[in-house]
Design a protein around this motif. Structure first.
Motif, PDB file in Angstrom:
ATOM      1  N   ASP A 137     -46.978  -4.999   3.762  1.00  0.00           N
ATOM      2  CA  ASP A 137     -46.416  -4.492   5.015  1.00  0.00           C
ATOM      3  C   ASP A 137     -45.224  -3.581   4.788  1.00  0.00           C
ATOM      4  O   ASP A 137     -45.034  -2.601   5.479  1.00  0.00           O
ATOM      5  N   ARG A 138     -44.405  -3.939   3.804  1.00  0.00           N
ATOM      6  CA  ARG A 138     -43.207  -3.151   3.542  1.00  0.00           C
ATOM      7  C   ARG A 138     -43.111  -2.881   2.046  1.00  0.00           C
ATOM      8  O   ARG A 138     -43.071  -3.807   1.243  1.00  0.00           O
ATOM      9  N   SER A 139     -43.085  -1.613   1.678  1.00  0.00           N
ATOM     10  CA  SER A 139     -42.982  -1.224   0.273  1.00  0.00           C
ATOM     11  C   SER A 139     -42.272   0.121   0.201  1.00  0.00           C
ATOM     12  O   SER A 139     -41.996   0.752   1.227  1.00  0.00           O
ATOM     13  N   TYR A 140     -41.983   0.557  -1.012  1.00  0.00           N
ATOM     14  CA  TYR A 140     -41.351   1.861  -1.197  1.00  0.00           C
ATOM     15  C   TYR A 140     -42.248   2.963  -0.630  1.00  0.00           C
ATOM     16  O   TYR A 140     -41.767   3.925  -0.046  1.00  0.00           O
ATOM     17  N   ALA A 141     -43.562   2.778  -0.767  1.00  0.00           N
ATOM     18  CA  ALA A 141     -44.501   3.769  -0.234  1.00  0.00           C
ATOM     19  C   ALA A 141     -44.394   3.872   1.283  1.00  0.00           C
ATOM     20  O   ALA A 141     -44.462   4.969   1.843  1.00  0.00           O
ATOM     21  N   THR A 142     -44.210   2.731   1.966  1.00  0.00           N
ATOM     22  CA  THR A 142     -44.090   2.792   3.421  1.00  0.00           C
ATOM     23  C   THR A 142     -42.767   3.432   3.835  1.00  0.00           C
ATOM     24  O   THR A 142     -42.693   4.114   4.854  1.00  0.00           O
ATOM     25  N   LEU A 143     -41.726   3.212   3.031  1.00  0.00           N
ATOM     26  CA  LEU A 143     -40.446   3.870   3.307  1.00  0.00           C
ATOM     27  C   LEU A 143     -40.598   5.380   3.182  1.00  0.00           C
ATOM     28  O   LEU A 143     -40.125   6.133   4.039  1.00  0.00           O
ATOM     29  N   LEU A 144     -41.260   5.837   2.126  1.00  0.00           N
ATOM     30  CA  LEU A 144     -41.466   7.271   1.933  1.00  0.00           C
ATOM     31  C   LEU A 144     -42.312   7.851   3.060  1.00  0.00           C
ATOM     32  O   LEU A 144     -42.067   8.962   3.513  1.00  0.00           O
ATOM     33  N   SER A 145     -43.281   7.082   3.523  1.00  0.00           N
ATOM     34  CA  SER A 145     -44.116   7.532   4.630  1.00  0.00           C
ATOM     35  C   SER A 145     -43.289   7.722   5.901  1.00  0.00           C
ATOM     36  O   SER A 145     -43.470   8.702   6.635  1.00  0.00           O
ATOM     37  N   THR A 146     -42.354   6.798   6.134  1.00  0.00           N
ATOM     38  CA  THR A 146     -41.452   6.929   7.290  1.00  0.00           C
ATOM     39  C   THR A 146     -40.596   8.183   7.159  1.00  0.00           C
ATOM     40  O   THR A 146     -40.411   8.937   8.124  1.00  0.00           O
TER      41      THR A 146
END
Length: 202
Positions: A116-125
């Motif tokens: 649900d939450r990862s560095y990849a999701t942060l970059l996507s945001t």
């Protein structure tokens, strides 16, 4: 002198701090409940009582790091000129690498894609926020707004990959690195062609 026993909240915070250091040093797979318990000088059941195991502790640590870094990046992209936002975003990420190295190691090298939450999701945001900024700028300059997401991916990727490189290098200073990232991004954006073509292709 009798040693004062930690409260439940204090013990939880201690285990989070110990787990954070262990996961950064050993990785998720290399860290065991035994290792965490030994470093915290508690029994294994104490770790299980608070987090249900290393997975639960890891999830709490990831969530905290994500929230902290997400806020920094979002705030950096929130105000200022186009160039200032790029500068601020590059600098806050490098500052996080410098000051919260353990947290960045866990996020960038060890967080599992698809969670649900990862560095990849942060970059996507971040890509979404940068894309919105670029779309507005493209509109004002008569450029194709639908390509804003492509350029946002490239910009965020450049900053992110440079941060990963700098994690191990630490030279030159973060200010110099941020200035050069912005030099490349800003001067590239300033000279965008409306219909770029590959030189070696018809």
């Amino acid at each position: 002198m009798v040693r004062q026993r930690m409260t439940g909240r204090e013990r939880r915070e201690q285990l989070i701090a110990v787990g954070r250091a262990a996961f950064a040093e050993l990785g998720f797979d290399g860290t065991s409940v035994e290792e965490i318990a030994a470093r915290a000088t508690v029994s294994k059941p104490v770790v299980y009582e608070h987090f249900g195991g290393k997975e639960g502790l890891y999830a709490v640590i990831i969530d905290r790091e994500m929230l902290a870094l997400e806020k920094l990046v979002t705030d950096a992209l929130g105000e200022g000129s186009w160039r200032e936002r790029i500068e601020q975003a590059a600098l806050v990420l490098l500052t996080y690498v410098e000051e919260e190295t353990d947290g960045f190691l866990i996020l960038a090298r060890d967080s599992k894609p698809g969670t649900d939450r990862s560095y990849a999701t942060l970059l996507s945001t971040a890509v979404g926020q940068v894309s919105h900024i670029l779309a507005t700028a493209f509109h004002h300059r008569g450029l194709d707004e639908t390509l804003a997401n492509l350029y946002a991916q490239a910009l965020v990727g450049a900053v992110s990959m440079t941060a990963l490189w700098w994690l191990d290098e630490r030279e030159p200073s973060k200010e110099v690195v941020a200035a050069h990232i912005v030099n490349l991004c800003w001067n590239g954006l300033a000279g965008l062609e409306a219909q770029p073509k590959l030189k070696g292709h018809a």
